[in-house]
Design a protein around this motif. Structure first.
Motif, PDB file in Angstrom:
ATOM      1  N   SER A 160       0.807  -1.218   0.000  1.00  0.00           N
ATOM      2  CA  SER A 160       0.000   0.000   0.000  1.00  0.00           C
ATOM      3  C   SER A 160       0.841   1.270   0.000  1.00  0.00           C
ATOM      4  O   SER A 160       0.301   2.379   0.014  1.00  0.00           O
ATOM      5  CB  SER A 160      -0.936   0.012   1.209  1.00  0.00           C
ATOM      6  N   GLN A 207       4.331  10.919 -13.580  1.00  0.00           N
ATOM      7  CA  GLN A 207       3.351  10.630 -14.622  1.00  0.00           C
ATOM      8  C   GLN A 207       3.468  11.637 -15.760  1.00  0.00           C
ATOM      9  O   GLN A 207       3.444  11.291 -16.947  1.00  0.00           O
ATOM     10  CB  GLN A 207       1.931  10.675 -14.040  1.00  0.00           C
ATOM     11  N   ASN A 225       1.077   5.533 -12.190  1.00  0.00           N
ATOM     12  CA  ASN A 225      -0.372   5.625 -12.042  1.00  0.00           C
ATOM     13  C   ASN A 225      -0.851   4.901 -10.787  1.00  0.00           C
ATOM     14  O   ASN A 225      -1.764   5.371 -10.091  1.00  0.00           O
ATOM     15  CB  ASN A 225      -1.061   5.051 -13.281  1.00  0.00           C
ATOM     16  N   HIS A 226      -0.235   3.764 -10.502  1.00  0.00           N
ATOM     17  CA  HIS A 226      -0.635   3.023  -9.301  1.00  0.00           C
ATOM     18  C   HIS A 226      -0.235   3.790  -8.042  1.00  0.00           C
ATOM     19  O   HIS A 226      -0.971   3.785  -7.039  1.00  0.00           O
ATOM     20  CB  HIS A 226      -0.019   1.627  -9.289  1.00  0.00           C
ATOM     21  N   SER A 268       4.563  11.707  -7.617  1.00  0.00           N
ATOM     22  CA  SER A 268       3.847  10.737  -8.449  1.00  0.00           C
ATOM     23  C   SER A 268       3.267  11.419  -9.680  1.00  0.00           C
ATOM     24  O   SER A 268       3.374  10.913 -10.804  1.00  0.00           O
ATOM     25  CB  SER A 268       2.734  10.068  -7.651  1.00  0.00           C
ATOM     26  N   TRP A 269       2.654  12.584  -9.475  1.00  0.00           N
ATOM     27  CA  TRP A 269       2.076  13.321 -10.597  1.00  0.00           C
ATOM     28  C   TRP A 269       3.157  13.848 -11.540  1.00  0.00           C
ATOM     29  O   TRP A 269       2.978  13.842 -12.768  1.00  0.00           O
ATOM     30  CB  TRP A 269       1.231  14.475 -10.068  1.00  0.00           C
ATOM     31  N   ILE A 295      -0.240   6.953  -7.774  1.00  0.00           N
ATOM     32  CA  ILE A 295      -1.272   7.983  -7.637  1.00  0.00           C
ATOM     33  C   ILE A 295      -2.543   7.397  -7.045  1.00  0.00           C
ATOM     34  O   ILE A 295      -3.199   8.012  -6.190  1.00  0.00           O
ATOM     35  CB  ILE A 295      -1.552   8.647  -9.003  1.00  0.00           C
ATOM     36  N   GLU A 296      -2.903   6.188  -7.469  1.00  0.00           N
ATOM     37  CA  GLU A 296      -4.091   5.537  -6.925  1.00  0.00           C
ATOM     38  C   GLU A 296      -3.942   5.296  -5.420  1.00  0.00           C
ATOM     39  O   GLU A 296      -4.904   5.447  -4.657  1.00  0.00           O
ATOM     40  CB  GLU A 296      -4.337   4.210  -7.636  1.00  0.00           C
ATOM     41  N   LEU A 297      -2.730   4.934  -4.995  1.00  0.00           N
ATOM     42  CA  LEU A 297      -2.500   4.647  -3.580  1.00  0.00           C
ATOM     43  C   LEU A 297      -2.511   5.910  -2.735  1.00  0.00           C
ATOM     44  O   LEU A 297      -2.991   5.905  -1.598  1.00  0.00           O
ATOM     45  CB  LEU A 297      -1.164   3.917  -3.411  1.00  0.00           C
ATOM     46  N   ASN A 298      -1.967   6.993  -3.282  1.00  0.00           N
ATOM     47  CA  ASN A 298      -1.957   8.267  -2.551  1.00  0.00           C
ATOM     48  C   ASN A 298      -1.905   9.407  -3.567  1.00  0.00           C
ATOM     49  O   ASN A 298      -0.826   9.757  -4.065  1.00  0.00           O
ATOM     50  CB  ASN A 298      -0.752   8.355  -1.609  1.00  0.00           C
ATOM     51  N   PRO A 299      -3.047   9.995  -3.868  1.00  0.00           N
ATOM     52  CA  PRO A 299      -3.087  11.059  -4.883  1.00  0.00           C
ATOM     53  C   PRO A 299      -2.519  12.390  -4.414  1.00  0.00           C
ATOM     54  O   PRO A 299      -2.549  13.366  -5.161  1.00  0.00           O
ATOM     55  CB  PRO A 299      -4.585  11.187  -5.188  1.00  0.00           C
TER      56      PRO A 299
END
Length: 290
Positions: free
Chosen positions: A207, A249, A233-234, A245-246, A236-240
């Motif tokens: 996680s 991406q 992308n994953h 992360s952005w 970002i899904e875990l913690n936007p």
């Protein structure tokens, strides 16, 4: 393997960004060097402030336990951890000091005090406490990981590598050991080994978004944009709410030539963390795309 008695942590240390060879006149080797410095300068082992564990009600309850057992070092250690969760670091240190006065062999209290010192911006004191814990218990994997993080951020990469290796040799189940060793492999350009370590960290802490970001960076270094994009992308899904992360991406979008999407992701990263320089630089490169 040593049992975990140190305060649980959230990971906030892994910010690395690379660009494709030749992109904007920056070679991948030079950008990795920049990325390594960016990651090294981030704070590791930040205490997660949790309202429940650091609440006044919880602390008052622990204080009642201490009042009933004033010579119990464990009680001070637990309350010190609660103070740490509440961000009351001076009080936390005082409790760990008392625990160590009552039990000078309490290696977990040394490690907990080290963690608080880290959050107080006192890495020398923290490293000394981790070393003290290891003198008492040479098999305490948590202390190797904590001290290794201090060494890594101080640029003492070889010593950090040795500490992470030792924790792994002790069969640690703490994903930070693999993640941080992966960062060192990454810094050294050994991306296949880095990917293996990040993958192990993911298996231990599925996680946590940081190992996905780390692995994605090494995929990018190997020009595997597809797997890198999936990892970012994953994450970002875990913690936007993680700017890196952005920004990562966005970098993939930029490599694909889609500056519109890249600019949107870079802008989102800047909104989350206005001081995150890779996002600011990326936005400057892609701003105005139509």
């Amino acid at each position: 393997m040593a049992k975990k008695a140190e305060m649980s942590l959230c990971s906030g240390e892994r910010r690395i960004l690379v660009v494709k060879r030749g992109l904007y006149a920056l070679g991948i080797a030079s950008m990795l060097a920049v990325a390594g410095c960016q990651s090294t300068n981030q704070t590791a082992d930040m205490i997660s402030i949790e309202k429940e564990q650091g609440s006044r009600e919880n602390i008052d309850s622990l204080s009642s336990v201490i009042a009933a057992n004033p010579n119990d070092p464990n009680a001070y250690n637990v309350r010190g951890s609660a103070y740490g969760r509440a961000g009351e670091f001076t009080k936390a240190v005082a409790d760990f000091n008392r625990a160590l006065q009552l039990n000078p062999n309490f290696y977990q209290a040394y490690a907990n005090r080290a963690l608080v010192y880290r959050n107080m911006g006192k890495p020398v004191e923290a490293a000394n406490d981790y070393t003290a814990a290891l003198k008492l218990n040479p098999n305490y994997d948590i202390a190797y990981i904590g001290r290794g993080n201090i060494y890594r951020q101080a640029g003492r990469v070889d010593e950090a590598f040795q500490d992470f290796n030792r924790a792994i040799e002790l069969d640690t189940t703490d994903g930070r050991a693999y993640h941080n060793r992966g960062l060192i492999y990454q810094l050294r350009g050994q991306h296949d080994k880095a990917i293996d370590d990040f993958s192990k960290a993911i298996s231990l802490s599925p996680s946590a978004p940081e190992p996905y970001n780390g692995r994605g960076v090494s995929y990018l270094a190997l020009n595997d944009d597809e797997n890198a994009f999936a990892d970012f992308n994953h994450a970002i899904e875990l913690n936007p709410k993680l700017a890196e992360s952005w920004a990562n991406q966005a970098l993939v979008y930029e490599r694909k030539g889609d500056k519109v999407k890249a600019a949107k992701s870079y802008q989102h990263a800047v909104n989350l963390d206005p001081k995150y320089q890779p996002a600011r630089d990326g936005l400057n490169r892609t701003r105005g795309a139509s």
